[in-house]
Design an enzyme around this catalytic site. Structure first.
Site, mmCIF file in Angstrom:
data_model
loop_
_atom_site.group_PDB
_atom_site.id
_atom_site.type_symbol
_atom_site.label_atom_id
_atom_site.label_comp_id
_atom_site.label_asym_id
_atom_site.label_seq_id
_atom_site.Cartn_x
_atom_site.Cartn_y
_atom_site.Cartn_z
ATOM 1 C CB SER A 115 -0.885 0.024 1.241
ATOM 2 O OG SER A 115 -1.453 1.313 1.402
ATOM 3 C CE1 TYR A 139 -4.550 -2.399 4.282
ATOM 4 C CE2 TYR A 139 -3.523 -0.235 4.038
ATOM 5 C CZ TYR A 139 -4.056 -1.381 3.475
ATOM 6 O OH TYR A 139 -4.105 -1.509 2.107
HETATM 7 P P1 NAD Z 1 -11.303 -5.442 -1.214
HETATM 8 O O1 NAD Z 1 -11.756 -5.317 0.187
HETATM 9 O O2 NAD Z 1 -12.253 -5.176 -2.306
HETATM 10 O O3 NAD Z 1 -10.634 -6.860 -1.466
HETATM 11 C C1 NAD Z 1 -9.929 -7.524 -0.482
HETATM 12 C C2 NAD Z 1 -10.019 -8.997 -0.757
HETATM 13 O O4 NAD Z 1 -9.394 -9.687 0.325
HETATM 14 C C3 NAD Z 1 -11.464 -9.477 -0.835
HETATM 15 O O5 NAD Z 1 -11.615 -10.354 -1.921
HETATM 16 C C4 NAD Z 1 -11.636 -10.226 0.470
HETATM 17 O O6 NAD Z 1 -12.557 -11.298 0.397
HETATM 18 C C5 NAD Z 1 -10.227 -10.741 0.725
HETATM 19 N N1 NAD Z 1 -10.100 -11.079 2.126
HETATM 20 C C6 NAD Z 1 -10.245 -10.247 3.185
HETATM 21 N N2 NAD Z 1 -10.178 -10.961 4.328
HETATM 22 C C7 NAD Z 1 -9.972 -12.244 3.982
HETATM 23 C C8 NAD Z 1 -9.849 -13.446 4.709
HETATM 24 N N3 NAD Z 1 -9.938 -13.483 6.049
HETATM 25 N N4 NAD Z 1 -9.655 -14.595 4.039
HETATM 26 C C9 NAD Z 1 -9.591 -14.599 2.696
HETATM 27 N N5 NAD Z 1 -9.709 -13.484 1.936
HETATM 28 C C10 NAD Z 1 -9.914 -12.323 2.582
HETATM 29 O O7 NAD Z 1 -10.054 -4.456 -1.321
HETATM 30 P P2 NAD Z 1 -9.104 -4.056 -2.537
HETATM 31 O O8 NAD Z 1 -9.077 -2.594 -2.557
HETATM 32 O O9 NAD Z 1 -9.431 -4.791 -3.768
HETATM 33 O O10 NAD Z 1 -7.706 -4.533 -1.947
HETATM 34 C C11 NAD Z 1 -6.830 -5.413 -2.628
HETATM 35 C C12 NAD Z 1 -5.422 -5.183 -2.124
HETATM 36 O O11 NAD Z 1 -5.010 -3.855 -2.446
HETATM 37 C C13 NAD Z 1 -5.274 -5.306 -0.610
HETATM 38 O O12 NAD Z 1 -4.039 -5.912 -0.315
HETATM 39 C C14 NAD Z 1 -5.258 -3.872 -0.151
HETATM 40 O O13 NAD Z 1 -4.604 -3.731 1.092
HETATM 41 C C15 NAD Z 1 -4.505 -3.228 -1.281
HETATM 42 N N6 NAD Z 1 -4.708 -1.789 -1.378
HETATM 43 C C16 NAD Z 1 -5.922 -1.279 -1.653
HETATM 44 C C17 NAD Z 1 -6.077 0.096 -1.732
HETATM 45 C C18 NAD Z 1 -7.398 0.728 -2.018
HETATM 46 O O14 NAD Z 1 -7.503 1.952 -1.928
HETATM 47 N N7 NAD Z 1 -8.419 -0.005 -2.390
HETATM 48 C C19 NAD Z 1 -4.972 0.945 -1.532
HETATM 49 C C20 NAD Z 1 -3.741 0.379 -1.252
HETATM 50 C C21 NAD Z 1 -3.612 -0.997 -1.185
#
Ligand code: NAD
Length: 266
Positions: free
Chosen positions: A158, A171
């Protein structure tokens, strides 16, 4: 310049990716975009999900409708035996592909619990560590005999590790640990030709931050103003960077954390 310093164009054209790409948390958001992009690139995609089987089936359906190959499997990364349970579920779903080497492993699944240090409970802190840091470690550890020589491991971190956001301190620590895992693991797996890199997305329009961002034009305007590229990020913006690191072209990049925030607060 010798011939070996030049690209063989025929070889480049023939070099289509194949093999299995495993993407965690791929039923929605950035993970779904990564799965779909890797499917389009020619990988057989293993779409991991926690509990939304219908959403995972939808991702699989879109990949196959586009001419690709994919299957889904479930595992809760909050469970302490994640490494073993994850791959047992994978094996059950993979059928005859279960013994095929894994070419790409993307550790994408994560949760975010909001709160400054005073508000962060021990329970939330530990849960985030388990899902965001411990689970990828155990999944990679258990995958080592399955990874193809020349495989790619991509960890989704992130932008919060570079731009401080006190309200997501727990986080941020989990993502810092993921980056810290990336560097020594790249050194360790280098002799097998395996690259290990991390990608730092910036705030992206997904369910993860929908509660404060989606439809909040003021928050979006503020965010965009802090970015060199002056727009919101989409899941495909991040997926394309992951696909780049997974590609043959990225074979000489390892141990790196790539900022994919659109230039947030440069
Ligand atoms: P999201 O919440 O849409 O997706 C997260 C995924 O992780 C989901 O499919 C969820 O089911 C899975 N997950 C969560 N807990 C779980 C568990 N206990 N067991 C199995 N699976 C689990 O979020 P996203 O934005 O698509 O995030 C994807 C990645 O990108 C993550 O690593 C997040 O930290 C990173 N990220 C996102 C952002 C943002 O702004 N969206 C910014 C920086 C980094």
């Amino acid at each position: 310049m010798s011939d070996t310093d030049l690209h063989d164009v025929e070889l480049l054209n023939a070099r289509k990716p194949d093999g299995i790409a495993v993407v965690t948390g791929a039923s929605r958001g950035i993970g779904a975009a990564i799965a779909s992009r890797l499917g389009a690139d020619g990988y057989t995609v293993a779409v991991h999900y926690r509990q939304d089987a219908a959403a995972a089936a939808d991702v699989v359906g879109k990949i196959t409708a586009a001419g690709g190959t994919a299957f889904s499997f479930a595992a809760d990364l909050a469970e302490p035996d994640t490494g073993t349970a994850f791959w047992a579920s994978y094996d059950a779903a993979a059928g005859e592909l279960r013994d095929a080497p894994v070419q790409v492993l993307v550790n994408n699944a994560a949760i975010i619990v909001n709160g400054v240090i005073e508000e962060t409970t021990a329970e939330d802190f530990i849960r985030q560590q388990q899902i965001n840091t411990t689970a990828p470690f155990l999944i990679i550890q258990a995958a080592l005999p399955r990874l193809a020589d020349g495989a790619r491991v991509v960890n989704v971190s992130s932008g919060a590790t570079r731009v401080p956001i006190p309200g997501i301190i727990g986080y941020t620590m989990t993502k810092g640990a993921l980056e810290a895992l990336t560097l020594p693991l790249a050194q360790h797996l280098g002799p097998r030709g395996i690259t290990v890199n991390a990608v730092r997305p910036g705030t992206t329009d997904t369910d993860m931050n929908a509660d404060w961002l989606r439809g909040n034009s003021e928050a979006i305007t503020n965010l965009v103003a802090q970015r060199a590229l002056r727009r919101m990020g989409s899941p495909t913006d991040v997926a394309d960077v992951v696909a780049l690191l997974a590609s043959h072209d990225a074979r000489w990049i390892t141990g790196q954390t790539i900022d994919a925030t659109g230039g947030e607060r440069l």
